[in-house]
Scaffold this motif. Structure first.
Motif, short mmCIF file in Angstrom:
data_model
loop_
_atom_site.label_atom_id
_atom_site.label_comp_id
_atom_site.label_asym_id
_atom_site.label_seq_id
_atom_site.Cartn_x
_atom_site.Cartn_y
_atom_site.Cartn_z
N VAL A 223 0.79 -1.30 0.01
CA VAL A 223 0.15 -0.05 0.04
C VAL A 223 0.73 1.24 0.06
O VAL A 223 0.44 2.22 -0.77
CB VAL A 223 -0.98 0.12 1.21
N LEU A 224 1.97 1.41 1.09
CA LEU A 224 2.69 2.65 1.02
C LEU A 224 3.76 2.69 -0.33
O LEU A 224 3.72 3.74 -0.83
CB LEU A 224 3.75 2.34 2.21
N LEU A 225 3.89 1.52 -0.87
CA LEU A 225 4.87 1.50 -2.22
C LEU A 225 4.07 1.83 -3.30
O LEU A 225 4.50 2.91 -3.92
CB LEU A 225 5.47 0.13 -2.39
N SER A 226 2.95 1.48 -3.41
CA SER A 226 2.03 1.95 -4.29
C SER A 226 1.64 3.10 -4.33
O SER A 226 1.86 4.06 -5.39
CB SER A 226 0.74 1.15 -4.28
N LEU A 227 1.45 4.19 -2.93
CA LEU A 227 1.12 5.27 -3.03
C LEU A 227 2.45 6.24 -3.43
O LEU A 227 2.27 7.30 -4.24
CB LEU A 227 0.77 5.55 -1.46
N PHE A 228 3.64 5.70 -2.89
CA PHE A 228 4.77 6.23 -3.08
C PHE A 228 5.09 6.56 -4.59
O PHE A 228 5.30 7.47 -5.54
CB PHE A 228 6.07 5.64 -2.63
N ILE A 229 5.18 5.20 -5.51
CA ILE A 229 5.33 5.18 -6.79
C ILE A 229 4.55 5.94 -7.69
O ILE A 229 4.58 6.87 -8.54
CB ILE A 229 5.29 3.76 -7.28
N THR A 230 3.27 5.88 -7.64
CA THR A 230 2.02 6.59 -8.33
C THR A 230 2.12 8.03 -7.80
O THR A 230 1.97 8.69 -8.73
CB THR A 230 0.41 5.91 -7.89
N SER A 231 2.61 8.48 -6.57
CA SER A 231 2.41 9.85 -6.43
C SER A 231 3.81 10.54 -7.38
O SER A 231 3.64 11.57 -7.78
CB SER A 231 2.73 10.08 -4.86
N VAL A 232 4.93 9.72 -7.16
CA VAL A 232 6.12 10.19 -8.20
C VAL A 232 5.69 10.46 -9.69
O VAL A 232 5.94 11.22 -10.13
CB VAL A 232 7.37 9.27 -7.79
#
Length: 743
Positions: A223-232
């Motif tokens: 969840v945290l990794l998805s949020l980070f990658i999609t945000s970037v």
């Protein structure tokens, strides 16, 4: 209708935000009580004959697959210091709540002949902690002189000894299991640290617990990794902190809602529902990309914020509804599988995909309406940029290189078909364990020393009271065991035959040469020494026979082989069993977790093929409703079926088998990949009307209008799914590689 929806959303902004806020708080409250599942997924319907037979077995003989196998390779085990610690460890583990029994070389029982009582005494070999090396040597001689345990509990050739820990099934199927396994592991690891020994752990309870813990840990991680990658990615593509923040707010709310939905439906987190939160983040961001690009491109064209928001809702809302409906269809197709794991996944996924669509459609326009208009820097990505250069190049290819495109596609398609012909269908019980993990390496270690840890059970019903005590039946059981020994995938079997052989050895004062079946003169005399056998208080035999001694079990541990190998062995074994036990006089059943898994996997793969076919049919039907043209339906399916064939071909070339964890990928990928096709063809159809049915102009206009969003969403989807390749679970890792490749 869409104009009504536009007015409803933009005129009731505060009320809608309050309602969504309150519902999100409620879903967060419900989601906070979410639980993990600790039971093995049931893949067969309850009324299936294999499942019915397995339930009967558990009712009569108890839960199979409830043993943890712990192995140590310690050449110094039978020195005083090591052995006394091993003895204390065995007893301390036995005292842990949730542990029913511990068997190890320091905690073994043996039959001893008692002539005074004319009975065997069932006594521990080590009744107290040894105090001298001589005592340890004596214990070793006794243990190594018992063929019953050799190859089952210790391997004298490799100095590997095993501790078998039987767990309480009530604790095993509850959340207490993680604490129990952790407690056991802490005790045993201390021994390993003290003597610098790499402790090997395996067995279904341990594997399932580790897998459950991994699912739990990876849920938050992904969840945290998805949020980070999609945000970037969004920040790079749109260069707007506001656009990123609003999109992330939508997907965070979507994650909260999916967790709340799981609880509301009475479900738990499984290996499949565990990937839904990061999956919905990716799908939610894809929705946001199309909405954002439409809003920004409209505002660039005329500078009217209200009109831009209105068209953002009406034009993309319509296309997004269709794309989300097809995506939801791909997931909903799993509902027909009759497998609880996939049914739950299909229900929760399909509902929340549509919920995520509604959240993005409602929240993004409202949030943008409450803030200032976009600045010039927010529109730069629509002008001369790397993406615009790529689109220009694609336009040239479309106009001038069509024959080359067809040729390359046909070559790839033929290559894909050739790869498909090499596909194989298989699976194994621990399919989701990564071959790089310690869990898998420990499993292989135990297989190399003890053949395996996967339970296979054979039940023999004599259909007569006390039928098991007949010497002819005992000899038949021994003959069956000799047959099982011919298969290198099986460990030495354990049954009433081994107990009777051990009884004869005990009758002859432990003489190892007497570890054999008694003759007709010896049988009744020796069995009369077995405690309380006449009164059916079976003691030594209670794990192997039923109450009236008419039915018995043979327990075999099996290597972690694929379903094809299991099916081959069982098909080869069945006629041999029938020749030993004629079906008209005996009822012999092959059951246990391994058999149930085999049949369940075959059943599931068949159902997943049906669900994939259903997904294709329903998606085609949706296309028919949208476009009302057979030619358009064909055009829409071609660019989505070809990647599926290429993925299947790649699986064939790389030896990736068709199994439950890989076949579901096709339904997921089809449902998601068709989104871009729908967006492109929707814009193409609209431009046809505006250009008076000029095909070339309409194609180029649709291409330029949708390409930014299609490329952006492709990037987000690719990286969004690719993060699953970091999973330590094989099925989730395969999902990452294969769906990314397909998309």
């Amino acid at each position: 209708m869409w104009q009504f929806i536009v007015r409803l959303i933009l005129r009731n902004r505060i009320s809608i935000l309050v309602i969504i806020g309150l519902l999100t708080v409620f879903m967060a409250y419900k989601g906070s009580g979410i639980k993990m599942t600790y039971e093995m997924a049931r893949m067969l319907p309850k009324n299936d004959s294999i499942n019915v037979e397995y339930e009967k077995f558990k009712e009569q003989f108890g839960q199979d697959g409830s043993v943890i196998f712990v192995a140590i390779q310690d050449p110094d085990l039978y020195t005083l210091k090591h052995f006394t610690d091993w003895y204390e460890l065995s007893n301390s583990v036995n005292d842990i709540y949730g542990v029913e029994e511990v068997v190890s070389t320091a905690r073994l029982y043996n039959l001893q002949r008692n002539d005074e009582k004319k009975k065997f005494d069932f006594k521990p070999i080590v009744n107290k902690k040894p105090e001298s090396q001589a005592q340890v040597d004596s214990i070793k001689n006794i243990v190594y002189g018992l063929p019953l345990y050799s190859g089952r509990l210790f391997n004298p050739e490799t100095n590997v000894s095993m501790m078998m820990i039987t767990l309480d099934k009530e604790v095993l199927n509850s959340k207490k299991r993680i604490a129990l396994i952790s407690n056991i592991k802490d005790h045993i690891d201390e021994y390993g640290k003290k003597y610098d020994i790499d402790i090997k752990y395996s067995g279904l309870p341990y594997i399932r617990t580790v897998t459950s813990k991994v699912i739990q840990d990876e849920l938050l991680y992904f969840v945290l990794l998805s949020l980070f990658i999609t945000s970037v990615l969004l920040l790079i593509l749109f260069r707007s902190v506001r656009a990123v923040a609003f999109s992330m707010l939508v997907v965070v709310i979507a994650v909260i809602w999916v967790l709340g939905t799981i609880v509301l439906f009475g479900y738990k987190i499984t290996i499949l529902t565990g990937i839904l939160p990061p999956l919905l983040i990716v799908i939610g961001v894809e929705n946001s990309i199309f909405l954002l690009n439409k809003y920004l491109s409209e505002y660039r064209d005329h500078g009217n914020k209200a009109r831009a928001l209105s068209r953002m809702i009406s034009r993309i809302g319509n296309a997004n509804l269709l794309t989300n409906a097809t995506t939801a269809t791909g997931f909903a197709a799993f509902i027909i599988t009759s497998n609880s794991l996939l049914v739950e996944f299909g229900i929760i996924a399909s509902i929340n995909i549509l919920v995520t669509y509604l959240l993005s459609l409602i929240l993004l326009p409202i949030l943008f309406s409450l803030f200032p208009s976009p600045k010039k820097k927010h529109l730069k990505h629509l002008e001369k940029s790397t993406i615009s250069k790529i689109i220009d190049r694609i336009t040239i290819i479309v106009l001038t290189k069509r024959k080359l495109v067809y040729a390359i596609t046909i070559v790839l398609f033929i290559g894909g078909i050739m790869g498909v012909t090499q596909l194989k269908t298989t699976g194994n019980i621990v399919d989701d364990i990564s071959k790089k993990s310690k869990l898998y390496k420990d499993l292989i270690f135990l297989e190399s020393n003890f053949k395996g840890v996967m339970p296979l059970e054979i039940t023999v019903d004599t259909k007569k009271k006390n039928g098991i005590l007949s010497l002819s039946t005992i000899k038949k059981l021994d003959q069956l065991q000799d047959t099982l020994a011919l298969y290198p995938e099986f460990s030495p079997p354990v049954s009433v035959v081994e107990v009777i052989k051990a009884a004869k050895q005990a009758f002859y004062r432990g003489n190892t040469k007497m570890y054999q079946l008694p003759n007709s003169q010896e049988k009744n005399f020796i069995l009369s020494y077995v405690p309380d056998i006449e009164s059916n208080n079976k003691s030594v035999l209670n794990s192997f026979v039923n109450d009236d001694l008419s039915k018995t079990r043979i327990t075999v541990q099996m290597a972690n082989i694929g379903t094809n190998d299991v099916e081959r062995i069982l098909a080869d074994l069945k006629p041999k069993v029938n020749s030993i036990f004629p079906p008209d006089r005996y009822d012999v059943q092959l059951t246990g977790t391994s058999v149930v898994f085999l049949k369940g996997t075959n059943y599931l793969v068949k159902n997943l093929f049906s669900s994939l076919l259903l997904a294709i049919i329903v998606i085609t039907a949706l296309m028919a409703i949208i476009f009302s043209s057979f030619r358009m339906i064909l055009i829409s399916l071609i660019p989505n079926i070809i990647p599926q064939v290429l993925t299947a071909g790649m699986m064939g070339y790389f030896g990736i088998s068709i199994k439950p964890s890989t076949i579901l990928i096709f339904s997921i990928a089809l449902g998601i990949s068709v989104d871009n096709t729908i967006h492109f063809l929707s814009r193409y159809r609209l431009h046809l009307k505006h250009t008076n049915w000029k095909i070339k102009e309409s194609i180029l206009a649709a291409l330029h209008e949708t390409s930014y969003s299609m490329i952006y969403s492709a990037l987000v989807l690719f990286f969004g799914f690719f993060i699953f390749t970091l999973s330590s679970l094989g099925g989730t890792e395969a999902l990452g590689y294969l769906v990314s490749f397909t998309l």
